[in-house]
Design a protein around this motif. Structure first.
Motif, mmCIF file in Angstrom:
data_model
loop_
_atom_site.group_PDB
_atom_site.id
_atom_site.type_symbol
_atom_site.label_atom_id
_atom_site.label_comp_id
_atom_site.label_asym_id
_atom_site.label_seq_id
_atom_site.Cartn_x
_atom_site.Cartn_y
_atom_site.Cartn_z
ATOM 1 N N SER A 174 0.841 -1.200 0.000
ATOM 2 C CA SER A 174 0.000 0.000 0.000
ATOM 3 C C SER A 174 0.875 1.249 0.000
ATOM 4 O O SER A 174 2.063 1.182 0.344
ATOM 5 N N PRO A 175 0.314 2.411 -0.354
ATOM 6 C CA PRO A 175 1.103 3.650 -0.331
ATOM 7 C C PRO A 175 1.702 3.913 1.046
ATOM 8 O O PRO A 175 1.064 3.707 2.074
ATOM 9 N N LEU A 176 2.945 4.350 1.045
ATOM 10 C CA LEU A 176 3.650 4.631 2.294
ATOM 11 C C LEU A 176 3.221 5.994 2.829
ATOM 12 O O LEU A 176 2.977 6.919 2.054
ATOM 13 N N PRO A 177 3.161 6.147 4.158
ATOM 14 C CA PRO A 177 2.702 7.407 4.736
ATOM 15 C C PRO A 177 3.798 8.443 4.926
ATOM 16 O O PRO A 177 3.594 9.446 5.600
ATOM 17 N N PHE A 178 4.961 8.216 4.340
ATOM 18 C CA PHE A 178 6.076 9.159 4.442
ATOM 19 C C PHE A 178 6.789 9.217 3.089
ATOM 20 O O PHE A 178 6.655 8.301 2.268
ATOM 21 N N PRO A 179 7.535 10.286 2.812
ATOM 22 C CA PRO A 179 8.262 10.370 1.534
ATOM 23 C C PRO A 179 9.219 9.198 1.369
ATOM 24 O O PRO A 179 9.848 8.754 2.338
ATOM 25 N N SER A 180 9.299 8.697 0.154
ATOM 26 C CA SER A 180 10.167 7.550 -0.102
ATOM 27 C C SER A 180 10.681 7.594 -1.524
ATOM 28 O O SER A 180 10.063 8.181 -2.413
ATOM 29 N N ILE A 181 11.821 6.958 -1.717
ATOM 30 C CA ILE A 181 12.443 6.858 -3.036
ATOM 31 C C ILE A 181 12.801 5.400 -3.268
ATOM 32 O O ILE A 181 13.467 4.776 -2.427
ATOM 33 N N GLY B 148 12.912 17.273 3.539
ATOM 34 C CA GLY B 148 11.485 17.345 3.815
ATOM 35 C C GLY B 148 10.611 17.662 2.631
ATOM 36 O O GLY B 148 9.558 18.275 2.787
ATOM 37 N N LEU B 149 11.005 17.250 1.430
ATOM 38 C CA LEU B 149 10.136 17.466 0.277
ATOM 39 C C LEU B 149 8.856 16.671 0.454
ATOM 40 O O LEU B 149 8.841 15.596 1.037
ATOM 41 N N SER B 150 7.765 17.202 -0.055
ATOM 42 C CA SER B 150 6.474 16.544 0.121
ATOM 43 C C SER B 150 6.385 15.301 -0.753
ATOM 44 O O SER B 150 7.099 15.148 -1.739
ATOM 45 N N GLN B 151 5.472 14.396 -0.387
ATOM 46 C CA GLN B 151 5.277 13.175 -1.166
ATOM 47 C C GLN B 151 4.859 13.511 -2.588
ATOM 48 O O GLN B 151 5.260 12.845 -3.530
ATOM 49 N N ASP B 152 4.066 14.559 -2.782
ATOM 50 C CA ASP B 152 3.643 14.941 -4.134
ATOM 51 C C ASP B 152 4.842 15.313 -4.998
ATOM 52 O O ASP B 152 4.874 15.040 -6.191
ATOM 53 N N GLU B 153 5.846 15.939 -4.397
ATOM 54 C CA GLU B 153 7.036 16.313 -5.142
ATOM 55 C C GLU B 153 7.866 15.101 -5.508
ATOM 56 O O GLU B 153 8.578 15.089 -6.494
ATOM 57 N N PHE B 154 7.756 14.025 -4.689
ATOM 58 C CA PHE B 154 8.516 12.821 -4.971
ATOM 59 C C PHE B 154 7.886 11.971 -6.058
ATOM 60 O O PHE B 154 8.576 11.390 -6.884
#
Length: 196
Positions: free
Chosen positions: A120-127, A184-190
């Motif tokens: 499922s989608p992760l609740p924090f920024p990830s690469i 701290g870039l937002s998930q949308d930016e990732f």
């Protein structure tokens, strides 16, 4: 000042114990507040044990945490992320390097407990770092997994499964990715961006 100084970086090596030349071991020596998580059961991993070890390590940290996982350990991060709790809230981001294709590895008994892992989608920024020549995961498969996790993805090049045999030295490209997470870039930016 190094942006990582405000974070604890926790490394999860997956099914190998990193030797002194492994990029993860070098990171632990070079980066401030970088520590390995002892996962146990290297040859016969258990998802529950790995998630518990990660949870305990995060809970002990006095700083926000950035998790760096390689191989099978990426799924311990995704499973932890599916659970509510204070340890998940302390995770500022995750770098997920060369996750294997669990379907492709179905003949390996070491993957058995990982069959029902959360994607499922992760609740924090990830690469997700996708390898061009990983024998355990196709490049397109890694991109598809990144989409399911809601992760940004990046082309890691020809790094195989990013093991100690990959000759990655201290892998400065990966360190740059961890520093991006620390900013701290937002998930949308990732999401969905290619950076290599």
């Amino acid at each position: 000042m190094d942006p990582l100084a405000s974070y604890t970086v926790l490394t999860l090596a997956g099914r190998e114990q990193p030797g002194p030349e492994h990029w993860l071991r070098r990171w632990e020596e070079e980066l401030a507040n970088c520590h390995s998580v002892s996962m146990g059961f290297w040859r016969h991993p258990r998802l529950e044990s790995w998630v518990h070890a990660l949870h305990e390590a995060i809970s002990r940290s006095e700083r926000p945490v950035i998790v760096v996982a390689r191989g099978l350990a990426c799924y311990a991060v995704s499973n932890l992320a599916s659970e509510a709790g204070s340890s998940v809230e302390k995770v500022a981001g995750a770098l997920l390097v060369a996750p294997p294709d669990l379907d492709r590895a179905s003949a390996d008994p070491g993957f058995a407990s990982f069959r029902s892992v959360s994607q499922s989608p992760l609740p924090f920024p990830s690469i997700v770092v996708a390898s061009r020549d990983d024998p355990r995961m196709s490049f397109d498969g890694a991109l598809s997994l990144a989409q399911r996790w809601g992760s940004r993805w990046t082309d890691g090049g020809r790094i195989g499964s990013a093991s100690g045999m990959a000759g990655m030295e201290n892998w400065t490209f990966g360190q740059d990715l961890v520093r991006q997470l620390s900013c701290g870039l937002s998930q949308d930016e990732f999401a969905g961006r290619r950076s290599a």
